[in-house]
Design a protein around this motif. Structure first.
Motif, PDB file in Angstrom:
ATOM      1  N   SER A  94       0.873  -1.323   0.052  1.00 26.76           N
ATOM      2  CA  SER A  94      -0.038  -0.174  -0.102  1.00 26.76           C
ATOM      3  C   SER A  94       0.984   1.083   0.224  1.00 26.76           C
ATOM      4  O   SER A  94       0.533   2.294  -0.637  1.00 26.76           O
ATOM      5  CB  SER A  94      -0.906  -0.170   1.176  1.00 26.76           C
ATOM      6  OG  SER A  94      -1.943  -1.023   1.234  1.00 26.76           O
ATOM      7  N   VAL A  95       2.040   1.176   0.692  1.00 28.14           N
ATOM      8  CA  VAL A  95       2.751   2.337   0.996  1.00 28.14           C
ATOM      9  C   VAL A  95       3.658   2.731  -0.487  1.00 28.14           C
ATOM     10  O   VAL A  95       4.041   3.802  -0.441  1.00 28.14           O
ATOM     11  CB  VAL A  95       3.573   2.334   1.982  1.00 28.14           C
ATOM     12  CG1 VAL A  95       4.635   3.550   2.467  1.00 28.14           C
ATOM     13  CG2 VAL A  95       2.523   2.120   3.320  1.00 28.14           C
ATOM     14  N   SER A  96       4.193   1.536  -0.952  1.00 25.42           N
ATOM     15  CA  SER A  96       5.082   1.767  -2.118  1.00 25.42           C
ATOM     16  C   SER A  96       4.265   2.501  -3.343  1.00 25.42           C
ATOM     17  O   SER A  96       5.166   3.232  -3.993  1.00 25.42           O
ATOM     18  CB  SER A  96       5.285   0.344  -2.735  1.00 25.42           C
ATOM     19  OG  SER A  96       4.162  -0.279  -3.201  1.00 25.42           O
ATOM     20  N   ASP A  97       3.148   2.661  -3.179  1.00 22.73           N
ATOM     21  CA  ASP A  97       2.476   3.843  -4.271  1.00 22.73           C
ATOM     22  C   ASP A  97       2.999   5.017  -4.043  1.00 22.73           C
ATOM     23  O   ASP A  97       2.808   6.093  -5.008  1.00 22.73           O
ATOM     24  CB  ASP A  97       0.931   3.474  -4.489  1.00 22.73           C
ATOM     25  CG  ASP A  97       0.514   2.176  -4.981  1.00 22.73           C
ATOM     26  OD1 ASP A  97       1.307   1.441  -5.446  1.00 22.73           O
ATOM     27  OD2 ASP A  97      -0.459   1.825  -4.388  1.00 22.73           O
ATOM     28  N   TYR A  98       3.313   5.410  -2.812  1.00 24.06           N
ATOM     29  CA  TYR A  98       3.546   7.016  -2.299  1.00 24.06           C
ATOM     30  C   TYR A  98       4.899   7.090  -2.299  1.00 24.06           C
ATOM     31  O   TYR A  98       5.465   8.142  -1.701  1.00 24.06           O
ATOM     32  CB  TYR A  98       2.970   7.040  -1.122  1.00 24.06           C
ATOM     33  CG  TYR A  98       1.413   6.933  -0.926  1.00 24.06           C
ATOM     34  CD1 TYR A  98       0.712   7.743  -1.584  1.00 24.06           C
ATOM     35  CD2 TYR A  98       0.932   5.922  -0.378  1.00 24.06           C
ATOM     36  CE1 TYR A  98      -0.769   7.736  -1.654  1.00 24.06           C
ATOM     37  CE2 TYR A  98      -0.548   5.742  -0.407  1.00 24.06           C
ATOM     38  CZ  TYR A  98      -1.334   6.691  -1.129  1.00 24.06           C
ATOM     39  OH  TYR A  98      -2.653   6.519  -1.232  1.00 24.06           O
ATOM     40  N   ARG A  99       5.874   5.972  -2.830  1.00 21.56           N
ATOM     41  CA  ARG A  99       7.300   6.442  -2.557  1.00 21.56           C
ATOM     42  C   ARG A  99       7.905   6.892  -3.900  1.00 21.56           C
ATOM     43  O   ARG A  99       7.234   6.465  -4.977  1.00 21.56           O
ATOM     44  CB  ARG A  99       8.007   5.129  -2.299  1.00 21.56           C
ATOM     45  CG  ARG A  99       7.548   4.645  -0.842  1.00 21.56           C
ATOM     46  CD  ARG A  99       8.631   3.545  -0.374  1.00 21.56           C
ATOM     47  NE  ARG A  99       8.227   2.894   0.749  1.00 21.56           N
ATOM     48  CZ  ARG A  99       8.665   3.183   1.981  1.00 21.56           C
ATOM     49  NH1 ARG A  99       9.352   4.232   2.044  1.00 21.56           N
ATOM     50  NH2 ARG A  99       8.101   2.876   3.081  1.00 21.56           N
TER      51      ARG A  99
END
Length: 53
Positions: A39-44
């Motif tokens: 989920s967080v990888s989309d915001y990196r």
């Protein structure tokens, strides 16, 4: 010697009404899945920093 001018610290407190939450609105608590790497990888970005607008 030049005399310095100081500003007196001051604080004002105001009483306000809280904003009403609409009856039809649903606020859910974040799940552990929301913090998973997928989920967080989309915001990196490419450097690995997390960004947000």
């Amino acid at each position: 010697m030049k005399k310095k001018e100081y500003i007196k610290p001051e604080m004002n407190v105001y009483q306000m009404e809280t904003q009403a939450i609409l009856a039809g609105s649903v606020i859910r608590k974040a799940d552990n899945e929301d913090y998973s790497e997928e989920s967080v990888s989309d915001y990196r970005d490419e450097s690995g920093s997390i960004w947000a607008d």
